[in-house]
Design an enzyme around this catalytic site. Structure first.
Site, short mmCIF file in Angstrom:
data_model
loop_
_atom_site.label_atom_id
_atom_site.label_comp_id
_atom_site.label_asym_id
_atom_site.label_seq_id
_atom_site.Cartn_x
_atom_site.Cartn_y
_atom_site.Cartn_z
N GLY A 254 0.81 -1.20 0.00
CA GLY A 254 0.00 0.00 0.00
C GLY A 254 0.84 1.25 0.00
O GLY A 254 1.93 1.31 -0.55
N ILE A 255 0.29 2.27 0.66
CA ILE A 255 0.96 3.56 0.75
C ILE A 255 1.37 3.78 2.20
O ILE A 255 0.71 3.33 3.12
CB ILE A 255 0.02 4.69 0.27
CG1 ILE A 255 0.76 6.02 0.19
CG2 ILE A 255 -1.22 4.79 1.16
CD1 ILE A 255 -0.07 7.13 -0.45
N GLY A 256 2.50 4.43 2.41
CA GLY A 256 2.95 4.71 3.77
C GLY A 256 4.44 4.50 3.93
O GLY A 256 5.14 4.13 2.99
N ILE A 258 6.23 2.27 5.72
CA ILE A 258 6.79 0.91 5.63
C ILE A 258 6.87 0.44 4.17
O ILE A 258 7.93 -0.04 3.74
CB ILE A 258 6.01 -0.08 6.51
CG1 ILE A 258 6.29 0.23 8.00
CG2 ILE A 258 6.38 -1.52 6.19
CD1 ILE A 258 5.55 -0.66 8.98
N GLU A 277 -3.60 -3.52 -5.29
CA GLU A 277 -4.77 -2.66 -5.39
C GLU A 277 -4.37 -1.20 -5.52
O GLU A 277 -5.09 -0.39 -6.09
CB GLU A 277 -5.74 -2.86 -4.23
CG GLU A 277 -5.29 -2.29 -2.90
CD GLU A 277 -4.68 -3.33 -2.00
OE1 GLU A 277 -5.01 -3.36 -0.81
OE2 GLU A 277 -3.87 -4.13 -2.48
N GLY A 375 -7.77 -4.64 1.14
CA GLY A 375 -7.30 -5.78 0.36
C GLY A 375 -6.37 -6.71 1.10
O GLY A 375 -5.79 -7.61 0.50
#
Length: 475
Positions: A254-256, A258, A277, A375
């Protein structure tokens, strides 16, 4: 008259069969077709956002809104103003993660609008906590079914698209996800046409003749600047990059901070693929370095596959008119079987807390709803089912919060939601190391997780594990 309006006025968007042409011109396009890519013999009406909602918004309706970076904020603000001015009641606003302030969830709007989140963002958390908004727990891959099975029946769909090309085709840009499912099952489409919306391909294409009311508004897309990863997050990225990501692997993240830390640790890798996703700006550097080629993927070879995006202008410019990117519907991208067919599928997700048996809470803080299923389970299970036997389902977290609270806990908080079950979990990675839980008993799991907990927390966790399991954690 604007350039877009002139284009629409000057074009004949094609003819359909004589039988269909006999249908009255004021009938909705759903009388003709459910294909958003088919050219119809009709044109949108250009007007202001306020005028569009004054024409079609009524009490008791359901409005679907596109989300992520494509959230049509000016349209939603106009909807709120028209609904409140008309003293309307009981209008549902259905959406995934949306950006910016959601005016329709303010306390004074509670009798007029009720938000229904399919994945929560920060802008609706307070209204959910206060009982003025709703949440539907659901896997991302299942959201389109809500529309196709008529469980949610939108009267109006509110979207944001790129300007039409020479053939009249617009693009849903940064947010495809469940949007097409909502569009083909709604009655009226109101579209914000925005020159700042990048043109993306795949399932993103919609012909302008399917739009009922068009509003020209060039408000910039939201800019999500990410924070630099902390030393702990950088260590997590290094551990995952050096130990769990193979050359030729397909990645989901995802985003972020980490995910960005993991991506920064992959600069020496070869032939990586992206099937996710969403993805963030950190992918761009790996593409330019030749690390991400997508050449080993089972299908969509040579293409990044995603469903929605949130980022900054660098990301939006990267995906604009770029055939290297395919934006697909979320029931395809997040389909567990499709995921399992990708080579070395490596799914990297995060969470709120993990208990010593491996249960993962990711959608709430105790009883307080925070986000949604998203997701995570789609990809964790898809990677676990990898047909090549090389999939790696990973939960990545810092071992404790900035306030010194352990994220590996004896038991989840009261009311915490188990998003990923203890049977789904394989790898849990913190800055302290990698715990592999697959095939481990409860006491072995406790042992592995305590090893990757923060050193300050290990003694208390060991005592709590003994009290819970009635035996000492053991390898």
């Amino acid at each position: 008259m604007s350039a877009i309006s002139k284009f629409v006025s000057s074009r004949n968007f094609g003819r359909i069969s004589g039988a269909l042409l006999s249908v009255k011109s004021n009938r909705n396009y759903f009388s003709y077709t459910q294909s958003l890519s088919q050219t119809l013999d009709r044109k949108p009406e250009f007007m202001t956002a306020k005028q569009a909602f004054e024409k079609c918004l009524k009490s008791g309706q359901t409005v679907f809104s596109q989300g992520a970076a494509a959230t049509p904020v000016p349209l939603l603000d106009a909807m709120t103003a028209v609904g409140m001015a008309g003293s309307m009641r009981d209008i549902k606003v259905v959406h995934m993660h949306t950006e910016k302030e959601a005016a329709y969830v303010k306390p004074e709007c509670k009798d007029t609008f009720r938000s229904v989140s399919l994945f929560m963002a920060a802008n609706v958390r307070q209204s959910v906590a206060e009982g003025r908004s709703d949440v539907i727990p659901i896997f991302l891959q299942d959201i389109p079914k809500l529309f196709h099975r008529k469980i949610i029946k939108p009267d109006i769909a509110v979207i944001q698209v790129s300007p039409p090309d020479n053939h009249g085709f617009c693009s849903l840009g940064t947010s495809v996800d469940c949007v097409r499912a909502a569009l083909v099952n709604c009655k009226t489409i109101i579209a914000q046409i925005n020159k700042n919306m990048p043109r993306t391909f795949g399932d993103a294409i919609i012909h302008i003749s399917h739009i009922d009311y068009a509003v020209e508004d060039n408000t910039p897309l939201p800019d999500h600047g990410s924070k630099p990863p902390t030393p702990e997050e950088m260590q997590i990225g290094k551990l995952i990059g050096e130990n769990l990501v193979e050359d030729g692997a397909t990645l989901q993240m995802g985003i972020g901070s980490i995910p960005d830390a993991v991506l920064s640790a992959l600069k020496g890798h070869k032939d990586l693929g992206i099937h996710s996703e969403m993805f963030s700006v950190g992918v761009i550097d790996l593409v330019r370095r030749g690390c991400v080629t997508n050449n080993k993927k089972t299908f969509h070879k040579g293409r990044i596959v995603a469903s929605f995006l949130v980022g900054n202008q660098e990301l939006y410019s990267f995906v604009d008119n770029n055939p290297f990117i395919e934006m697909m519907e979320v029931d395809y991208v997040n389909n567990t079987h499709i995921i399992s067919l990708q080579p070395c599928m490596t799914a990297i997700n995060s969470c709120m807390e993990v208990d010593i048996t491996g249960q993962v809470c990711a959608d709430s803080i105790g009883t307080r709803m925070y986000s949604g299923f998203g997701g995570q389970v789609d990809f964790i299970r898809g990677a676990g089912e990898g047909v090549d036997g090389k999939g790696k389902p990973i939960i990545a977290i810092v071992s404790q919060t900035s306030k010194g609270v352990s994220k590996i806990v004896p038991t989840l908080k009261v009311g915490a939601g188990v998003v990923t079950t203890r049977a789904h979990v394989n790898y849990v990675v913190t800055e302290q190391g990698i715990a592999n839980l697959f095939g481990k008993s409860l006491r072995q799991r406790a042992y592995e997780l305590i090893k990757v907990a923060h050193p300050d927390q290990r003694e208390a966790l060991e005592k709590a594990a003994f009290e819970r399991l009635k035996c000492m954690p053991s390898p």
